[in-house]
Structures are given as structure tokens and as C-alpha cells.
Motif scaffolding. Sequence first.
Motif, PDB file in Angstrom:
ATOM      1  N   TYR A 141       0.806  -1.225   0.000  1.00 33.79           N
ATOM      2  CA  TYR A 141       0.000   0.000   0.000  1.00 33.79           C
ATOM      3  C   TYR A 141       0.837   1.273   0.000  1.00 33.79           C
ATOM      4  N   ALA A 142       1.924   1.269   0.781  1.00 32.25           N
ATOM      5  CA  ALA A 142       2.669   2.499   1.009  1.00 32.25           C
ATOM      6  C   ALA A 142       3.192   3.118  -0.279  1.00 32.25           C
ATOM      7  N   VAL A 143       3.609   2.278  -1.222  1.00 28.77           N
ATOM      8  CA  VAL A 143       4.275   2.776  -2.426  1.00 28.77           C
ATOM      9  C   VAL A 143       3.399   2.688  -3.673  1.00 28.77           C
ATOM     10  N   TYR A 144       2.621   1.620  -3.796  1.00 29.13           N
ATOM     11  CA  TYR A 144       1.956   1.322  -5.065  1.00 29.13           C
ATOM     12  C   TYR A 144       0.453   1.594  -4.999  1.00 29.13           C
ATOM     13  N   PRO A 145      -0.023   2.668  -5.623  1.00 32.22           N
ATOM     14  CA  PRO A 145      -1.457   2.982  -5.598  1.00 32.22           C
ATOM     15  C   PRO A 145      -2.314   1.891  -6.230  1.00 32.22           C
ATOM     16  N   ASP A 146      -1.755   1.155  -7.194  1.00 29.43           N
ATOM     17  CA  ASP A 146      -2.542   0.128  -7.886  1.00 29.43           C
ATOM     18  C   ASP A 146      -2.506  -1.217  -7.154  1.00 29.43           C
ATOM     19  N   CYS A 147      -2.139  -1.172  -5.870  1.00 29.68           N
ATOM     20  CA  CYS A 147      -2.228  -2.350  -5.007  1.00 29.68           C
ATOM     21  C   CYS A 147      -3.154  -2.092  -3.823  1.00 29.68           C
ATOM     22  N   ARG A 148      -3.842  -0.964  -3.840  1.00 26.11           N
ATOM     23  CA  ARG A 148      -4.694  -0.578  -2.711  1.00 26.11           C
ATOM     24  C   ARG A 148      -6.137  -1.019  -2.930  1.00 26.11           C
ATOM     25  N   PRO A 149      -6.874  -1.206  -1.845  1.00 31.30           N
ATOM     26  CA  PRO A 149      -8.273  -1.633  -1.964  1.00 31.30           C
ATOM     27  C   PRO A 149      -9.108  -0.733  -2.864  1.00 31.30           C
ATOM     28  N   ALA A 150      -8.884   0.579  -2.794  1.00 32.88           N
ATOM     29  CA  ALA A 150      -9.672   1.500  -3.620  1.00 32.88           C
ATOM     30  C   ALA A 150      -9.477   1.214  -5.103  1.00 32.88           C
ATOM     31  N   PHE A 151      -8.245   0.880  -5.481  1.00 37.40           N
ATOM     32  CA  PHE A 151      -7.983   0.547  -6.885  1.00 37.40           C
ATOM     33  C   PHE A 151      -8.731  -0.710  -7.291  1.00 37.40           C
ATOM     34  N   VAL A 152      -8.673  -1.749  -6.474  1.00 38.44           N
ATOM     35  CA  VAL A 152      -9.302  -3.019  -6.843  1.00 38.44           C
ATOM     36  C   VAL A 152     -10.815  -2.853  -6.945  1.00 38.44           C
ATOM     37  N   ASP A 153     -11.417  -2.123  -6.010  1.00 35.76           N
ATOM     38  CA  ASP A 153     -12.854  -1.861  -6.077  1.00 35.76           C
ATOM     39  C   ASP A 153     -13.215  -1.114  -7.362  1.00 35.76           C
ATOM     40  N   ALA A 154     -12.454  -0.055  -7.649  1.00 30.73           N
ATOM     41  CA  ALA A 154     -12.729   0.740  -8.843  1.00 30.73           C
ATOM     42  C   ALA A 154     -12.502  -0.072 -10.111  1.00 30.73           C
ATOM     43  N   TYR A 155     -11.462  -0.907 -10.110  1.00 31.18           N
ATOM     44  CA  TYR A 155     -11.179  -1.706 -11.298  1.00 31.18           C
ATOM     45  C   TYR A 155     -12.292  -2.713 -11.557  1.00 31.18           C
ATOM     46  N   ALA A 156     -12.799  -3.347 -10.502  1.00 30.62           N
ATOM     47  CA  ALA A 156     -13.892  -4.308 -10.672  1.00 30.62           C
ATOM     48  C   ALA A 156     -15.127  -3.625 -11.263  1.00 30.62           C
ATOM     49  N   THR A 157     -15.393  -2.409 -10.835  1.00 33.07           N
ATOM     50  CA  THR A 157     -16.525  -1.648 -11.379  1.00 33.07           C
ATOM     51  C   THR A 157     -16.297  -1.323 -12.855  1.00 33.07           C
ATOM     52  N   MET A 158     -15.069  -0.904 -13.183  1.00 32.47           N
ATOM     53  CA  MET A 158     -14.741  -0.575 -14.567  1.00 32.47           C
ATOM     54  C   MET A 158     -14.897  -1.784 -15.481  1.00 32.47           C
ATOM     55  N   VAL A 159     -14.397  -2.951 -15.032  1.00 38.01           N
ATOM     56  CA  VAL A 159     -14.498  -4.172 -15.838  1.00 38.01           C
ATOM     57  C   VAL A 159     -15.952  -4.506 -16.123  1.00 38.01           C
ATOM     58  N   ALA A 160     -16.790  -4.421 -15.091  1.00 38.56           N
ATOM     59  CA  ALA A 160     -18.207  -4.743 -15.259  1.00 38.56           C
ATOM     60  C   ALA A 160     -18.875  -3.786 -16.237  1.00 38.56           C
ATOM     61  N   THR A 161     -18.473  -2.511 -16.197  1.00 40.47           N
ATOM     62  CA  THR A 161     -19.065  -1.500 -17.078  1.00 40.47           C
ATOM     63  C   THR A 161     -18.558  -1.643 -18.507  1.00 40.47           C
ATOM     64  N   ALA A 162     -17.253  -1.828 -18.647  1.00 35.77           N
ATOM     65  CA  ALA A 162     -16.633  -1.878 -19.976  1.00 35.77           C
ATOM     66  C   ALA A 162     -16.995  -3.130 -20.746  1.00 35.77           C
ATOM     67  N   ASN A 163     -17.401  -4.186 -20.026  1.00 35.41           N
ATOM     68  CA  ASN A 163     -17.656  -5.468 -20.691  1.00 35.41           C
ATOM     69  C   ASN A 163     -19.059  -5.991 -20.429  1.00 35.41           C
ATOM     70  N   ALA A 164     -19.974  -5.076 -20.165  1.00 30.48           N
ATOM     71  CA  ALA A 164     -21.360  -5.464 -19.879  1.00 30.48           C
ATOM     72  C   ALA A 164     -21.921  -6.298 -21.028  1.00 30.48           C
TER      73      ALA A 164
END
Length: 258
Positions: A141-164
Motif C-alpha cells: 500500500y505504502a508505495v503502489y497505488p494500484d495495489c490498494r483496496p480502492a484501486f481493486v474496487d474501482a477496477y472491478a466496477t470498470m471491468v463490469a461497465t466496460a464489458n457489460a
Amino acid sequence: MDNLLDLLTTQDPPTHVVSVVSGGLDSTTMAFALHALGARLTLVSFDYQQRHRKELAAARAIATRLDADHEVIDLGQLGALLSGCALTDASVEVPEGHYTDASMRSTVVPNRNAIMLDIATGIAIARGADAIAFGAHGGDYAVYPDCRPAFVDAYATMVATANAGFLPTNFRVLAPFLLMSKAEIVRQGSWLGVPFELTWSCYNGQEVHCGLCGTCVERRLAFELADLPDPTTYADPDAPATQDACAVGNGGELDVTR
């Protein structure tokens, strides 16, 4: 999102997972956990001309051990464009120390996990897989923003939207170690029988692990805190480690409904 406990106890485990596997300790343990669930695995690794390309040989060895399909994606041209990072730019030295050090910012590859997960998602849709997975953990978490919970939540939402309309029912983005420390992952891996000696972590990519870069320090400390023998050969076996390198980040509550 699912944590490891969810994955191991769920009544509806994934049947086919496209898993991003670097050849490192975390992603290898994740692959073994998914294999233990009985999921079919497609392991995906990336050659982006990283300094530690030696990890790709480790990923191949893990795929062989698990009898899993393994795809290595050539992102060499992209890697050449991502200058200024110690992992892709030979003019930038790999910093020594642990992940809480400000100097570790030089190891951030811009947008790396999003790029890799996008490719994994495309492969998953093409092959009818019902999940993708990657091995981010609490110590990142400390260094990598794309390893944080907020990223994973947002990415899951994006995948669902982009590939509906194209995703299998109950498609999931799995990050099973998101709330775990590296030491906890080592304990899980030991229980699963992970051949840690086959994995590669060091950012320097020399003949043996350097023992001094951030990922080496974290690896060493993880085995120490887990009270398990470390099978890794280090060029500097006596370098001190610090407990901060294995601490869980400040992720807080996660949405585990995806």
C-alpha cells in the motif's frame, strides 16, 4: 473482491481463473491457492523489458509445477516508453531499503497493474474464464497505488461497465491477499506446499537475490516473521531487515460483494 478466507470457504469457487503471475512469492502462492480450490488456471506473465526479467523463468517453472497454461505477453515496446523507473530504465538505480522509504517511489511502473489486468480481462473473456486474479498484498500500500483496496474496487466496477453483456455470470476480480502481510502469505504458502525456492523477487535480476533491494528486504523479513526457513540464496545474507517492510497498509474496509 474476495480475500483468501472467502476463496477457501466459498460454496461457489471460480472455475477458470486468468491469474497474473510474475514468478514472485505472492502471485505464486495465489496460484497455488486457486489450484487447491480446483480452479482451472491460465497464468499470464509480462515481459516489459524489466530489469528483473529473470522472474519470467520462475513463472514458467511455477506453471510447469501446476500443469497450468502459461502465456507470456510481450510488452517490450511499452516498457521502453516507461522511462524514469528503476525497473525499466537502466539509468535509474534500484534503491536499497524497505517499502516505506521514499526512495522506493522509483520502483513504481506507471499504471502497471491496470495494464496487466486489462490484458488478463481480455483473455478471460475470450476463453470464458469467470475470474481474473493478481497478488497485491497489504505491504504494497505504502508505495503502489494500484495495489490498494480502492484501486481493486474501482477496477472491478470498470471491468463490469466496460464489458457489460460479455462477462460470464458472477465474474470476479480476485485479490486474495489484499488484507494480508507478506508474512501471512508465507504462512499460507507453506501450508499449501508452495516451492518458494522456485520463486524470484529481487529487482536487480542478478544470479542470486541481492538481499538489499526493497523486495528482497521484504521477502527476508516475511520468512523471519513467519518463523519459517527461507530457502533463498542472497548475495548479502547478513543485511538487516526492518519490520516496517512487512506491515499491512491502511486499507480499511473493503467491498467484498464483487
